[in-house]
Scaffold this motif. Structure first.
Motif, PDB file in Angstrom:
ATOM      1  N   SER A 124      18.619  -5.592  47.190  1.00  0.00           N
ATOM      2  CA  SER A 124      18.066  -5.154  45.901  1.00  0.00           C
ATOM      3  C   SER A 124      19.189  -4.988  44.895  1.00  0.00           C
ATOM      4  O   SER A 124      19.066  -5.412  43.733  1.00  0.00           O
ATOM      5  N   TYR A 153       9.572   3.720  52.441  1.00  0.00           N
ATOM      6  CA  TYR A 153      10.161   3.270  53.705  1.00  0.00           C
ATOM      7  C   TYR A 153       9.773   4.215  54.834  1.00  0.00           C
ATOM      8  O   TYR A 153       9.384   3.780  55.920  1.00  0.00           O
ATOM      9  N   LEU A 206      10.584  -4.668  51.474  1.00  0.00           N
ATOM     10  CA  LEU A 206      10.102  -3.608  52.365  1.00  0.00           C
ATOM     11  C   LEU A 206       8.805  -4.026  53.042  1.00  0.00           C
ATOM     12  O   LEU A 206       8.635  -3.862  54.264  1.00  0.00           O
ATOM     13  N   ALA A 238      12.770  -4.901  45.877  1.00  0.00           N
ATOM     14  CA  ALA A 238      12.900  -3.928  46.970  1.00  0.00           C
ATOM     15  C   ALA A 238      11.564  -3.734  47.674  1.00  0.00           C
ATOM     16  O   ALA A 238      11.498  -3.701  48.913  1.00  0.00           O
ATOM     17  N   ILE A 239      10.504  -3.623  46.892  1.00  0.00           N
ATOM     18  CA  ILE A 239       9.206  -3.345  47.514  1.00  0.00           C
ATOM     19  C   ILE A 239       8.693  -4.570  48.267  1.00  0.00           C
ATOM     20  O   ILE A 239       8.155  -4.448  49.375  1.00  0.00           O
ATOM     21  N   GLU A 241      15.949   4.143  44.842  1.00  0.00           N
ATOM     22  CA  GLU A 241      15.820   4.762  46.164  1.00  0.00           C
ATOM     23  C   GLU A 241      14.835   5.919  46.164  1.00  0.00           C
ATOM     24  O   GLU A 241      14.192   6.199  47.183  1.00  0.00           O
ATOM     25  N   LEU A 297      11.859   3.899  46.779  1.00  0.00           N
ATOM     26  CA  LEU A 297      11.918   3.055  47.975  1.00  0.00           C
ATOM     27  C   LEU A 297      11.906   3.874  49.263  1.00  0.00           C
ATOM     28  O   LEU A 297      11.182   3.545  50.210  1.00  0.00           O
TER      29      LEU A 297
END
Lengths: 226, 232
Positions: A68, A121, A40, A36-37, A114, A117
């Motif tokens: 993800s 974000y 991003l 995820a990172i 999340e 994340l």
């Protein structure tokens, strides 16, 4: 009170077992967080300083969440097959309890992701959320829907010979209504609309979650026991 | 004996369907007037709509066979399911192509993500995934059981797609042309006659294909079983 022999107790027991097992190796957590990172950073870097509309901000967020989920959420079932613990698990707990336990685990995993994340974000994409409670509601409902579809699909692909490749292929068409509704709902929340404006999305998401969880409970035993 | 009888019926039906379809093709090209508002392109409805109809029918039958398989565990239902999905997939592709050709003439582009185009892409993705899933499962029982579960799960998301997809995109697709009365029905009685004849003809054609495919799958299964026996 939760009865000791009851279904909920057993589901929580499965959840606890999966959490223990996860924190021992941190395989799914590492995979999903790092993925995820990385995504991003790639998204944020390639966009640069461009000004984005609410729709694009919310679409990009849900694309990151979707991929993800596709990297990490199949692990709960694939692990049981790979470590050959599936047969023992079949003996100790009823199928419904196993399904519910693993569904809860996946929901927790995705929401935990999340929690990290989304603040990142917001910082990276320079996003301001108009209506925070509605935004959180949309994220929670959407993630629950994504996890619900991903859990039953994970059970399906854990029985196949091409485990990794099939997961996204099978999940995406079934998950599409959740993604569309979440993207729309989140875009509304970022704009700062009130909850009544997003009522359609909330109702449809809830309905979808109820339908897919019910169907999964009914169908899970056919996937699990064979 | 009973098998022979049903084969005779099927052969008779094949010949009947052949002549019926000839009537439909001639009727669609020469006997019908052009529909109001469209030029000659309106004749695509005699092929495009029945193809979509057959595709929906085939996927519905596959989902029902899936449920029946899970209830009874009789392999014959799985044979019906896979045969029906294969034919449904073929007809979806045909409906997509005819629709896309029509869109080029009427809307100016082969593809523009109209809601109908979006939903048929999702449909094709679902059933392509179904084939991929089947090929990744090893035993015959696993193939039957797990793909039945997937086809049921996929089928219950369809109502959501019908509700959700038109919300993000605006459609230009003609709505329900058969029963439209606003503009004094764009379908004259003659068009209606050929249209429903075509739907009937395509349904017979689908049934004939399905029976052939089911028989083929049964022969394949018997041969595989025999081969396994010989090996032991």
């Amino acid at each position: 009170m939760i009865r000791k022999s009851g279904l909920l107790y057993k589901s929580f027991y499965i959840l606890q077992k999966d959490l223990h097992q996860e924190f021992r190796t941190r395989y799914a957590i590492n995979a999903i967080f790092l993925f995820a990172i990385t995504t991003l950073v790639v998204v944020s870097f390639s966009i640069g300083a461009a000004e984005l509309s609410q729709n694009i901000l919310s679409s990009l967020l849900w694309i990151i969440i979707f991929f993800s989920a596709m990297t990490g959420l199949s692990h709960v079932f694939v692990r049981e097959e790979e470590q050959q613990t599936a047969d023992t698990l079949k003996l100790v707990a009823p199928p419904v309890a196993i399904y519910l336990g693993k569904l809860l685990f996946n929901i927790l995993l995705l929401l935990g992701l999340e929690l990290i994340l989304i603040p990142l974000y917001v910082v990276f994409m320079d996003m301001s959320v108009g209506n925070l409670p509605v935004f959180i509601l949309m994220i929670v409902l959407g993630s629950t829907g994504v996890s619900a579809v991903a859990t039953i699909m994970a059970a399906i692909i854990s029985r196949t010979s091409a485990k990794g490749a099939l997961f996204a292929v099978l999940s995406f068409p079934v998950m599409l209504p959740v993604l569309i509704l979440s993207i729309q709902g989140t875009a509304l929340a970022i704009q700062g609309s009130s909850i009544s404006a997003g009522m359609d999305e909330i109702q449809m998401l809830l309905l979808f979650i109820i339908v897919i969880v019910t169907a999964s409970i009914l169908l899970f035993e056919f996937v699990w026991i064979l | 004996m009973k098998k022979n009888q049903s084969n005779k019926w099927l052969a008779a039906m094949k010949i009947f369907t052949f002549f019926w379809m000839i009537f439909v093709i001639i009727g669609s090209l020469y006997l019908t007037p052009e529909a109001a508002g469209f030029k000659s392109t309106s004749r695509v409805i005699f092929y495009h709509v029945p193809m979509s109809w057959v595709a929906s029918l085939a996927f519905l039958l596959a989902a029902i066979s899936g449920i029946l398989y899970l209830r009874t565990k009789k392999l014959v239902y799985d044979i019906w399911a896979i045969s029906s999905v294969e034919i449904g997939f073929l007809f979806s592709i045909l409906a997509t192509i005819t629709g896309s050709l029509w869109a080029k003439v009427e809307w100016g582009a082969f593809w523009n993500w109209d809601p109908r185009e979006t939903s048929i892409v999702v449909l094709l993705m679902i059933y392509a995934a179904y084939f991929a899933l089947r090929s990744a499962l090893e035993s015959r029982e696993q193939k039957a059981q797990i793909s039945a579960v997937y086809s049921i799960l996929a089928f219950i998301t369809v109502p959501f797609l019908i509700f959700v997809v038109p919300r993000i995109l605006f459609t230009l697709h003609p709505q329900n042309p058969v029963f439209t009365t606003q503009t004094g029905s764009i379908m004259s009685p003659k068009i209606k006659l050929i249209f429903f004849s075509s739907i009937f003809g395509f349904t017979l054609f689908y049934y004939w294909l399905l029976r052939l495919r089911v028989d083929l799958e049964k022969i394949k299964n018997n041969l595989l079983a025999k081969k396994r026996q010989d090996n032991f």
